[in-house]
Motif scaffolding. Structure first.
Motif, PDB file in Angstrom:
ATOM      1  N   GLU A  51      -7.576  -4.011   4.903  1.00 16.04           N
ATOM      2  CA  GLU A  51      -7.548  -5.245   4.111  1.00 16.04           C
ATOM      3  C   GLU A  51      -6.810  -5.027   2.795  1.00 16.04           C
ATOM      4  O   GLU A  51      -6.581  -3.899   2.361  1.00 16.04           O
ATOM      5  N   THR A  52      -6.454  -6.126   2.138  1.00 18.45           N
ATOM      6  CA  THR A  52      -5.833  -6.073   0.827  1.00 18.45           C
ATOM      7  C   THR A  52      -6.860  -6.469  -0.225  1.00 18.45           C
ATOM      8  O   THR A  52      -7.485  -7.525  -0.120  1.00 18.45           O
ATOM      9  N   ILE A  53      -7.049  -5.601  -1.213  1.00 19.61           N
ATOM     10  CA  ILE A  53      -7.895  -5.977  -2.342  1.00 19.61           C
ATOM     11  C   ILE A  53      -6.973  -6.562  -3.413  1.00 19.61           C
ATOM     12  O   ILE A  53      -5.824  -6.152  -3.571  1.00 19.61           O
ATOM     13  N   ARG A  80      -3.654  -3.990  -3.501  1.00 25.25           N
ATOM     14  CA  ARG A  80      -3.528  -2.714  -2.806  1.00 25.25           C
ATOM     15  C   ARG A  80      -4.078  -2.887  -1.390  1.00 25.25           C
ATOM     16  O   ARG A  80      -5.180  -3.409  -1.206  1.00 25.25           O
ATOM     17  N   ARG A  81      -3.326  -2.472  -0.385  1.00 24.95           N
ATOM     18  CA  ARG A  81      -3.782  -2.509   1.010  1.00 24.95           C
ATOM     19  C   ARG A  81      -3.948  -1.075   1.493  1.00 24.95           C
ATOM     20  O   ARG A  81      -3.169  -0.192   1.159  1.00 24.95           O
ATOM     21  N   GLU A  82      -4.998  -0.852   2.285  1.00 28.22           N
ATOM     22  CA  GLU A  82      -5.282   0.506   2.730  1.00 28.22           C
ATOM     23  C   GLU A  82      -6.195   0.462   3.951  1.00 28.22           C
ATOM     24  O   GLU A  82      -6.837  -0.546   4.223  1.00 28.22           O
ATOM     25  N   ARG A 124     -13.267   2.333   3.343  1.00 27.16           N
ATOM     26  CA  ARG A 124     -13.359   1.572   2.098  1.00 27.16           C
ATOM     27  C   ARG A 124     -12.557   0.276   2.149  1.00 27.16           C
ATOM     28  O   ARG A 124     -12.948  -0.736   1.561  1.00 27.16           O
ATOM     29  N   TYR A 125     -11.402   0.289   2.847  1.00 29.76           N
ATOM     30  CA  TYR A 125     -10.509  -0.874   2.821  1.00 29.76           C
ATOM     31  C   TYR A 125     -10.333  -1.530   4.191  1.00 29.76           C
ATOM     32  O   TYR A 125     -10.060  -2.729   4.259  1.00 29.76           O
ATOM     33  N   GLY A 134       0.824  -1.202   0.000  1.00 28.62           N
ATOM     34  CA  GLY A 134       0.000   0.000   0.000  1.00 28.62           C
ATOM     35  C   GLY A 134       0.856   1.249   0.000  1.00 28.62           C
ATOM     36  O   GLY A 134       2.074   1.200  -0.174  1.00 28.62           O
ATOM     37  N   GLN A 178      -7.419   3.957  -7.374  1.00 29.91           N
ATOM     38  CA  GLN A 178      -7.863   3.351  -6.109  1.00 29.91           C
ATOM     39  C   GLN A 178      -8.659   2.069  -6.320  1.00 29.91           C
ATOM     40  O   GLN A 178      -9.020   1.397  -5.353  1.00 29.91           O
ATOM     41  N   SER A 179      -8.923   1.712  -7.570  1.00 31.24           N
ATOM     42  CA  SER A 179      -9.709   0.514  -7.873  1.00 31.24           C
ATOM     43  C   SER A 179      -8.881  -0.451  -8.711  1.00 31.24           C
ATOM     44  O   SER A 179      -8.066  -0.037  -9.544  1.00 31.24           O
TER      45      SER A 179
END
Length: 333
Positions: A322-324, A312-314, A318-319, A34, A236-237
């Motif tokens: 967590e890691t998406i 991406r981790r944040e 929204r996050y 991130g 961000q996506s």
């Protein structure tokens, strides 16, 4: 120049993609899943000091190495640019600037000339361009080959173009919504700056012997006026709008002017490709593939069959820490 139609940033935000560019590895494997930030509670990465960088490899091969502009991979030792393979650093250690004219982040001055704090005047895009040109001047009479990593903050927020460039956009497109006009102006200012660097390369007669690459670390940010065309979402996506980015390479005598490549490629491929192009040893822990054949105008069908991973981790709502993740496998994402 050669343009890639399907070039992916390794993440939808800055630090992870930059870590991938400099190591040829997936960002999570080098400690940067991130964004690296000033405050510990909002920091989501620590660049692995043991990771071998592109600059390490080129410096070991006898190249002068310079990083100009935005760093964003660490604010202190052992992750300062001159500790990660760059003999020269003239730029901004931090992430975004809160103002392109006073160059602060959270009230802290992160501008450095090598290790010295500096406080110049001017728009950051112009400063980085001036510093890149000055660095090229130092290389002009030097037999030593060079690697320059020139990274701009633009077009990151705040969307703050020079007034004269914004006025040019308004005159040309008077019905364009103001947010998009400002973003267009910030990008046009960036484009003009890159033109200044390329023109100076030509002036110094270095253009025919220099490989030039242009790309971005994430897709356009929709809420400030970006348009990612047919692709879903944006910065961000991990949808395509957040990952598909411009990529062009100019290598006189090798890349064909006006040519395009349709196969998928990504940021981690740049390190092995540049090592192969410079005939530098690029072996070791690298996740990317060399694109040298594509640069030479040859097909690379294996690129369509490999798996590609994105992350991406944040924090925040929204996050939530967590890691998406996303994966491209066998043509499906």
């Amino acid at each position: 120049s050669l343009v890639f139609d399907r070039f992916y940033a390794n993440s939808c935000v800055c630090s992870p993609t930059r870590a991938s560019l400099l190591t040829g590895r997936y960002p999570e494997s080098v400690g940067v899943p991130g964004v690296i930030r000033t405050h510990a509670e909002d920091n989501w990465g620590y660049f692995d000091p043991a990771a071998v960088t592109l600059a390490d490899r080129f410096q070991a091969a006898g190249y002068h190495t310079a990083a100009i502009g935005k760093w964003h991979l660490g604010l202190e030792s052992p992750n300062l640019p001159r500790e990660r393979g760059f003999a020269r650093f003239h730029g901004f250690l931090g992430d975004m600037m809160d103002d392109y004219l006073d160059h602060r982040r959270h009230g802290i001055n992160y501008l450095r000339d090598d290790d010295q704090e500096i406080d110049p005047t001017g728009h950051a895009t112009d400063l980085f361009t001036d510093w890149a040109i000055a660095e090229l001047d130092r290389r002009a009479d030097d037999a030593e080959p060079f690697l320059m990593y020139l990274a701009y903050n633009a077009p990151h927020t705040p969307i703050q173009p020079p007034a004269e460039v914004l006025e040019q956009v308004r005159r040309r497109a008077p019905t364009m919504p103001e947010p998009r006009a400002k973003l267009a102006a910030l990008i046009e200012h960036l484009d003009a700056s890159i033109g200044r660097v390329l023109n100076h390369l030509r002036h110094l007669e270095l253009d025919e012997s220099t490989i030039v690459i242009f790309t971005s670390d994430n897709g356009g940010q929709l809420d400030v006026g970006a348009n990612n065309g047919p692709w879903r979402d944006g910065k961000q996506s991990l949808y395509q709008g957040g990952l598909l980015v411009p990529f062009a390479v100019r290598w006189p005598g090798v890349t064909a002017a006006g040519s395009r490549f349709s196969g998928p490629a990504m940021t981690i491929d740049l390190m092995p490709t540049l090592c192969a192009a410079a005939e530098i040893d690029g072996s070791g822990a690298v996740d990317g593939l060399s694109l040298l054949n594509a640069w030479r105008g040859k097909p690379m069908p294996d690129l369509d069959r490999r798996e590609m991973f994105f992350m991406r981790r944040e924090g925040g709502a929204r996050y939530a820490g967590e890691t998406i993740r996303a994966v491209v496998h066998d043509g499906w994402k």
